[in-house]
Design a protein around this motif. Structure first.
Motif, mmCIF file in Angstrom:
data_model
loop_
_atom_site.group_PDB
_atom_site.id
_atom_site.type_symbol
_atom_site.label_atom_id
_atom_site.label_comp_id
_atom_site.label_asym_id
_atom_site.label_seq_id
_atom_site.Cartn_x
_atom_site.Cartn_y
_atom_site.Cartn_z
ATOM 1 N N LYS A 1 45.915 -17.751 -77.069
ATOM 2 C CA LYS A 1 46.854 -17.819 -78.224
ATOM 3 C C LYS A 1 46.532 -18.564 -79.278
ATOM 4 O O LYS A 1 46.566 -18.272 -80.545
ATOM 5 C CB LYS A 1 48.197 -17.834 -77.568
ATOM 6 C CG LYS A 1 48.735 -16.832 -76.785
ATOM 7 C CD LYS A 1 50.377 -17.177 -76.306
ATOM 8 C CE LYS A 1 50.600 -18.493 -75.682
ATOM 9 N NZ LYS A 1 49.846 -18.627 -74.191
ATOM 10 N N GLU A 2 46.194 -19.860 -79.198
ATOM 11 C CA GLU A 2 45.702 -20.845 -80.070
ATOM 12 C C GLU A 2 44.299 -20.246 -80.791
ATOM 13 O O GLU A 2 44.419 -20.292 -82.027
ATOM 14 C CB GLU A 2 45.546 -22.113 -79.476
ATOM 15 C CG GLU A 2 45.282 -23.032 -80.504
ATOM 16 C CD GLU A 2 45.521 -24.583 -80.170
ATOM 17 O OE1 GLU A 2 45.985 -24.993 -79.291
ATOM 18 O OE2 GLU A 2 45.075 -25.322 -81.043
ATOM 19 N N VAL B 1 35.375 -14.015 -77.650
ATOM 20 C CA VAL B 1 34.302 -12.774 -77.005
ATOM 21 C C VAL B 1 35.405 -11.877 -75.990
ATOM 22 O O VAL B 1 36.348 -12.231 -75.454
ATOM 23 C CB VAL B 1 33.569 -13.600 -75.959
ATOM 24 C CG1 VAL B 1 32.696 -12.644 -75.085
ATOM 25 C CG2 VAL B 1 32.629 -14.721 -76.526
ATOM 26 N N ARG C 1 41.627 -19.813 -69.504
ATOM 27 C CA ARG C 1 41.363 -21.107 -69.209
ATOM 28 C C ARG C 1 40.975 -21.427 -67.864
ATOM 29 O O ARG C 1 40.045 -22.394 -67.542
ATOM 30 C CB ARG C 1 42.538 -22.105 -69.553
ATOM 31 C CG ARG C 1 42.357 -23.810 -69.200
ATOM 32 C CD ARG C 1 43.710 -24.515 -69.783
ATOM 33 N NE ARG C 1 43.892 -24.347 -71.289
ATOM 34 C CZ ARG C 1 44.990 -23.833 -71.723
ATOM 35 N NH1 ARG C 1 45.875 -23.197 -70.770
ATOM 36 N NH2 ARG C 1 45.187 -23.560 -73.044
ATOM 37 N N THR D 1 49.923 -18.316 -70.563
ATOM 38 C CA THR D 1 49.337 -19.426 -70.697
ATOM 39 C C THR D 1 47.908 -19.200 -70.446
ATOM 40 O O THR D 1 47.272 -18.452 -69.632
ATOM 41 C CB THR D 1 49.657 -20.459 -69.601
ATOM 42 O OG1 THR D 1 48.948 -21.766 -70.093
ATOM 43 C CG2 THR D 1 49.706 -20.350 -68.150
#
Ligand code: ATP
Length: 453
Positions: free
Chosen positions: A185-186, A152, A369, A181
């Motif tokens: 990215k993943e 998103v 996150r 972090t």
């Protein structure tokens, strides 16, 4: 699909009437100018009706006492459509009951006591809800997440990333994804994989920073039986397992130097050797690496091989921090809120303006996150339908500070100056005009303008 503004304007004012009173006379006597009510009595036929016509306003006739079953039925219906807002009609005695009060408080926009003596008030509440629903549709439309690859984002920076994903997916060269972090990215690596010709194969992720050197070697390249004490049988490494697919090397900057050599060989020759083996194996896995550290710095500090750096950095995607992606903050927050609220069956509907302001001025060191964690926690902590900065564990920012147009600011300053000069000069216009450095005629004009007598 959200209704367009025109559709909403043209819609007749119809409300859904959920009648649990067991007394048809009550609902058939409900006459409110400009409104038509579609009556349903049990939740069984509700869904069909709701699908046929997207209502924005619902009226519930609640009986004197609600059985467990009825309460569940009411809650189910109230939670069926988040775009439908409810008003309750009930006997005032019911409000003595704490459970009943809680039901009203959590699910209803407003309630009216029966008999309904003041239908003008009631009509006003329905009109208000109808209007609010129109606003919500407009807001939902504006906040429509641009969702691609399950990601998103609508900021300029993030749309650029969607574009880069599409481009790098079409070639086989390694990709280096950089970013702090938790920026995603993943997720981006998975999106590249899903769009690439390797999508039929597996996506295998390894965190190069999470394991000690000996283990990471065995993990990446595998080992033969007897390669070391405890190697009772052959183990296939992750690079080999990613055959025909993608190997995602997270925290590549933490890869020990010895392994950097082996990885370089793999990138150059597409071959690997299992630990304790002497046979070269080929793997066609595509490499996507990610780093949150500055690899150029690691190269100049001698911690990362320069040749490997150039091999990996053929295509690179830079993911900006969440705090730099202004328009994504509110969009992502609403996306996660709706997602988790639905999963948890929560009654929380949204964020207060202060919460949005607090999120927008927060630095988000843990990026997306951290946002996910704060919203999950807020859903548990919130005692209301709207999440506050406190629920999110964020400092409150004054959301009311608004920028005024310059002309307004000037006019305000002028008025203050005129008033204070007049007061200093005991309303002597000639004296005040002198203090202000304007003519008496000009001062009279200003006094007129600001209504000063
Ligand atoms: N644009 C996005 N839309 C939806 N979810 C997102 C988005 N970006 C990140 N996320 C979610 O945020 C969480 C963190 O993302 P991800 O693991 O990809 O970050 P990362 O940069 O790889 O983190 P790390 O460097 O710590 O490994 C995941 O749950 C992911 O699904």
């Amino acid at each position: 699909m959200p209704a367009t503004a025109q559709q909403l304007v043209d819609e007749p004012r119809r409300a859904l009437l959920f009648d649990l009173s067991n007394d048809e006379r009550l609902s058939s006597n409900l006459h409110v100018t400009d409104w038509v009510f579609d009556r349903i009595t049990s939740s069984s036929n509700n869904l069909a009706l709701l699908k046929q016509r997207p209502y924005s306003v619902g009226v519930a006739f609640l009986p004197s006492s609600l059985s467990e079953d009825q309460r569940e039925q009411v809650e189910n219906l109230l939670n069926t459509d988040e775009n439908l807002s409810w008003v309750a009609l009930t006997n005032p005695a019911n409000l003595e009951n704490p459970e009943f009060r809680q039901l009203i408080y959590e699910h209803f926009y407003d309630y009216f006591s029966l008999p309904l003596n003041d239908s003008a008030h009631f009509r006003c509440a329905l009109g208000h809800l109808h209007g609010m629903s129109k606003l919500r549709h407009t807001e939902d439309h504006l906040l429509q997440p641009v969702e691609e690859f399950h990601m998103v984002g609508s900021s300029k920076q993030f749309l650029g990333i969607f574009d880069q994903i599409r481009r790098v997916a079409t070639v086989d060269a390694p990709v280096l994804i950089r970013g702090e972090t938790g920026v995603g990215k993943e997720m981006i690596a998975r999106a590249v994989h899903q769009r690439s010709r390797h999508r039929g194969g597996p996506f295998v992720a390894v965190n190069c920073g999470a394991l000690p050197e000996t283990l990471i070697h065995a993990e990446l390249f595998g080992y033969e039986k007897g390669a070391f004490t405890g190697a009772y049988k052959r183990k296939i490494g992750r690079i080999e397992a990613a055959q025909n697919g993608t190997i995602f090397l997270d925290e590549i900057g933490d890869l020990p130097q010895q392994l950097q050599v082996y990885l370089l060989r793999f990138l150059e020759q597409k071959t690997i050797e299992r630990l304790g083996g002497n046979q070269s194996l080929t793997s066609n896995a595509r490499v996507i690496a990610a780093t949150h550290v500055n690899l150029e710095q690691a190269v100049s500090d001698g911690r990362f091989r320069e040749d490997l750096y150039y091999r990996l950095n053929v295509l690179s995607i830079e993911v900006p921090r969440l705090a730099q992606r202004d328009s994504d903050i509110e969009l992502l927050a609403r996306f996660f809120l709706h997602k988790f609220a639905k999963e948890q069956g929560s009654v929380v509907r949204g964020f207060t303006r202060q919460a949005v302001a607090a999120m927008q001025s927060y630095d988000w060191p843990g990026n997306v996150r951290e946002m996910i964690n704060r919203i999950r926690r807020a859903l548990v902590m919130s005692e209301n339908r709207m999440i506050t900065p406190r629920d999110l564990g964020l400092a409150e920012i004054d959301a009311r500070v608004e920028i005024e147009p310059l002309e307004q600011v000037r006019a305000h300053a002028e008025e203050v100056a005129v008033r204070s000069c007049l007061s200093q000069s005991m309303n002597n216009v000639s004296h005040a005009a002198k203090l202000l450095g304007v003519s008496r005629v000009t001062l009279y004009r200003m006094m007129d303008k600001y209504g000063i007598r």
